[in-house]
Design a protein around this motif. Structure first.
Motif, PDB file in Angstrom:
ATOM      1  N   ALA A  18       0.823  -1.208   0.000  1.00  0.00           N
ATOM      2  CA  ALA A  18       0.000   0.000   0.000  1.00  0.00           C
ATOM      3  C   ALA A  18       0.855   1.254   0.000  1.00  0.00           C
ATOM      4  CB  ALA A  18      -0.929  -0.002   1.217  1.00  0.00           C
ATOM      5  N   GLN A  21       3.730   0.519  -3.613  1.00  0.00           N
ATOM      6  CA  GLN A  21       3.376  -0.060  -4.903  1.00  0.00           C
ATOM      7  C   GLN A  21       3.607   0.955  -6.029  1.00  0.00           C
ATOM      8  OE1 GLN A  21       2.141  -3.178  -5.961  1.00  0.00           O
ATOM      9  NE2 GLN A  21       2.530  -2.225  -7.942  1.00  0.00           N
ATOM     10  N   THR A  44      -9.364   1.163 -13.720  1.00  0.00           N
ATOM     11  CA  THR A  44      -8.786   1.728 -12.494  1.00  0.00           C
ATOM     12  C   THR A  44      -9.256   0.947 -11.269  1.00  0.00           C
ATOM     13  OG1 THR A  44      -8.629   3.953 -13.449  1.00  0.00           O
ATOM     14  CG2 THR A  44      -8.666   3.793 -11.040  1.00  0.00           C
ATOM     15  N   GLU A  45     -10.548   0.678 -11.192  1.00  0.00           N
ATOM     16  CA  GLU A  45     -11.092  -0.073 -10.055  1.00  0.00           C
ATOM     17  C   GLU A  45     -10.517  -1.476  -9.989  1.00  0.00           C
ATOM     18  OE1 GLU A  45     -15.312   0.036 -10.373  1.00  0.00           O
ATOM     19  OE2 GLU A  45     -15.476   2.175  -9.846  1.00  0.00           O
ATOM     20  N   GLN A  48      -6.925  -1.264  -8.665  1.00  0.00           N
ATOM     21  CA  GLN A  48      -6.900  -0.922  -7.241  1.00  0.00           C
ATOM     22  C   GLN A  48      -7.427  -2.064  -6.366  1.00  0.00           C
ATOM     23  OE1 GLN A  48      -9.101   2.798  -7.437  1.00  0.00           O
ATOM     24  NE2 GLN A  48      -7.195   3.991  -7.443  1.00  0.00           N
ATOM     25  N   PRO A  52      -3.920  -3.047  -3.525  1.00  0.00           N
ATOM     26  CA  PRO A  52      -4.436  -2.095  -2.535  1.00  0.00           C
ATOM     27  C   PRO A  52      -3.500  -0.913  -2.320  1.00  0.00           C
ATOM     28  CG  PRO A  52      -4.674  -4.345  -1.757  1.00  0.00           C
ATOM     29  CD  PRO A  52      -3.836  -4.417  -2.986  1.00  0.00           C
ATOM     30  N   VAL A  54      -2.619   1.382  -4.465  1.00  0.00           N
ATOM     31  CA  VAL A  54      -1.867   1.857  -5.624  1.00  0.00           C
ATOM     32  C   VAL A  54      -2.457   3.173  -6.143  1.00  0.00           C
ATOM     33  CG1 VAL A  54      -3.257   0.613  -7.342  1.00  0.00           C
ATOM     34  CG2 VAL A  54      -0.873   1.188  -7.848  1.00  0.00           C
ATOM     35  N   PHE A  55      -1.585   4.063  -6.588  1.00  0.00           N
ATOM     36  CA  PHE A  55      -2.009   5.325  -7.198  1.00  0.00           C
ATOM     37  C   PHE A  55      -2.175   5.099  -8.692  1.00  0.00           C
ATOM     38  CE2 PHE A  55      -0.995   9.284  -9.450  1.00  0.00           C
ATOM     39  CZ  PHE A  55      -1.890  10.165  -8.858  1.00  0.00           C
ATOM     40  N   VAL A  56      -3.348   5.440  -9.219  1.00  0.00           N
ATOM     41  CA  VAL A  56      -3.624   5.287 -10.653  1.00  0.00           C
ATOM     42  C   VAL A  56      -4.020   6.640 -11.228  1.00  0.00           C
ATOM     43  CG1 VAL A  56      -5.003   4.123 -12.420  1.00  0.00           C
ATOM     44  CG2 VAL A  56      -4.418   2.908 -10.311  1.00  0.00           C
TER      45      VAL A  56
END
Length: 309
Positions: A18, A21, A44-45, A48, A52, A54-56
Motif C-alpha cells: 500500500a 506499490q 482503475t477499479e 486498485q 491495494p 496503488v495510485f492510478v
C-alpha cells in the motif's frame, strides 16, 4: 507459531504494498476519455482491487471530459505528447517512476512519451491493440452516430497527407500507405519520426535509449481485431509495398535497432501477447492474469512473500 508467522508476513506485505506499490498511468483510446466508468474507470477499479493502495492516474487532455474525448480525434499528436510530458512531471506520486498501460492509439502515444520524455520514467509499458506499425485504413467508428468520428473519417478520405489534415486529424498522423510509402515518409508528421524512419542524420538515438531502458515492453494484439488494419500493427508489423504483411524482425527498424526493440528482445524484455476477441474487448480475467500479476504488481515484494511462506 507457523500460523502467526504467516499472518505477520501477509500483513507486512499488504502494508508495504500500500505504501510503495509502483503507480500506474493509463492512456485511453479513440472515442474514449480519461474517466469513463465503463472503460478507464473500470480498469482503475480493477487495478486498485488487486493492488491495494496503488495510485492510478488516467491521462486527460484539456479542461473537460469533452475536451479529452475531442483530443482523441482532433489535434496534433506531438503537441498532445508534450502536454502529457508536463502533466505527468507535475504529479508528485509519479516522481519515482510508474508502470504505463495504453489502449489502442493511447498505447502508441504512451510509447511516444517514453521516447521523447520519460521523466518520470516508465518501468513496464503495456499496450493493447496499438498501431505501432501504422494503419492502412482509418479506424472505423464503433458508434455509427458519433459525429466526431464520422467527421474525422470524412476529412481523412479527402487527403490524408495534405498539410491541413495532418495538422488537424489525429488518426491521419499514424496512417501509413502501403502503396505510397514515400508520401508517408515525406508528409506524415508523427509516425515516421517516432519510429525513427527518417534519414540517418535525423535519427534520434534518445528514442532507442529510452525504450531500451524499459524493464519490459509488452505489446498485445487482439485475435479478432477489425478496427486496426492490419491488426498485427500492434506488434510493429506493417504492410510492405506489395501489400503483404511485413513482420517486425524482417524490417530495418528491428534489424538495425532504430528503437532498441532488438536489444529488448535479446534481453527477454520484449513480449508479444494475444488477447482473445475484438478490439478493446478485454476480460477482467485476462487483464488480471496477463497484466496486473506479472507487470503491475511489484515483483520483488511478491517474490519475497512467496519465499517466506
Amino acid at each position: 507459531m507457523k500460523l502467526w508467522y504467516t499472518i505477520f508476513i501477509f500483513i507486512f506485505y499488504f502494508i508495504l504494498n500500500a505504501k510503495a506499490q509502483t503507480p500506474v498511468v493509463l492512456w485511453h483510446g479513440m472515442g474514449d476519455d480519461c474517466c469513463n466508468p465503463k472503460s478507464m474507470g473500470g480498469i482503475t477499479e480493477l487495478i486498485q482491487a488487486h493492488l491495494p493502495g496503488v495510485f492510478v492516474h488516467s491521462v486527460k487532455l484539456g479542461d473537460s471530459i469533452n475536451d479529452d474525448r475531442n483530443a482523441g480525434f482532433f489535434g496534433i499528436i506531438n503537441d498532445q505528447v508534450d502536454s502529457v510530458c508536463q502533466q505527468l512531471a507535475n504529479i508528485p506520486e509519479l516522481a519515482n517512476g510508474f508502470n504505463a498501460v495504453g489502449f489502442s492509439q493511447g498505447g502508441l502515444f504512451m510509447r511516444a512519451y517514453v521516447e521523447r520524455c520519460n521523466l518520470p520514467p516508465v518501468r513496464h509499458l503495456i499496450t493493447f491493440g496499438s498501431p505501432h506499425g501504422g494503419v492502412s485504413d482509418i479506424p472505423n467508428c464503433i458508434d455509427i452516430h458519433d459525429f466526431k468520428c464520422t467527421l474525422m473519417r470524412t476529412m481523412v478520405k479527402r487527403g490524408v497527407y495534405t498539410s491541413y489534415v495532418q495538422h488537424h486529424v489525429v488518426q491521419a498522423q499514424y496512417y501509413k500507405s502501403s502503396t505510397d510509402l514515400q508520401d508517408y515518409l515525406d508528409r506524415n508528421i508523427f509516425l515516421p519520426q517516432i519510429n525513427n524512419q527518417v534519414e540517418e542524420k535525423f535519427k534520434n538515438n534518445t528514442y532507442r535509449d529510452h525504450l531500451g531502458n524499459l524493464e519490459t515492453f509488452v505489446m498485445i494484439k487482439f485475435t479478432e481485431d477489425t478496427m486496426i488494419k492490419p491488426p498485427e500493427s500492434a506488434w510493429f508489423w506493417t504492410l510492405d509495398k506489395d501489400n503483404q504483411i511485413w513482420p517486425l524482425e524482417q524490417q530495418k527498424l528491428y534489424q538495425e535497432d532504430w528503437l532498441g526493440l532488438q536489444f529488448l528482445e535479446h534481453n527477454g524484455r520484449l513480449k508479444f501477447l494475444e488477447c482473445p476477441g475484438l478490439h478493446m474487448q478485454i476480460s477482467d480475467e485476462f487483464f488480471i492474469k496477463e497484466v496486473i500479476q506479472p507487470y503491475l504488481a511489484d515483483g520483488a515484494r511478491k517474490h519475497f512473500v512467496n519465499q517466506q511462506l
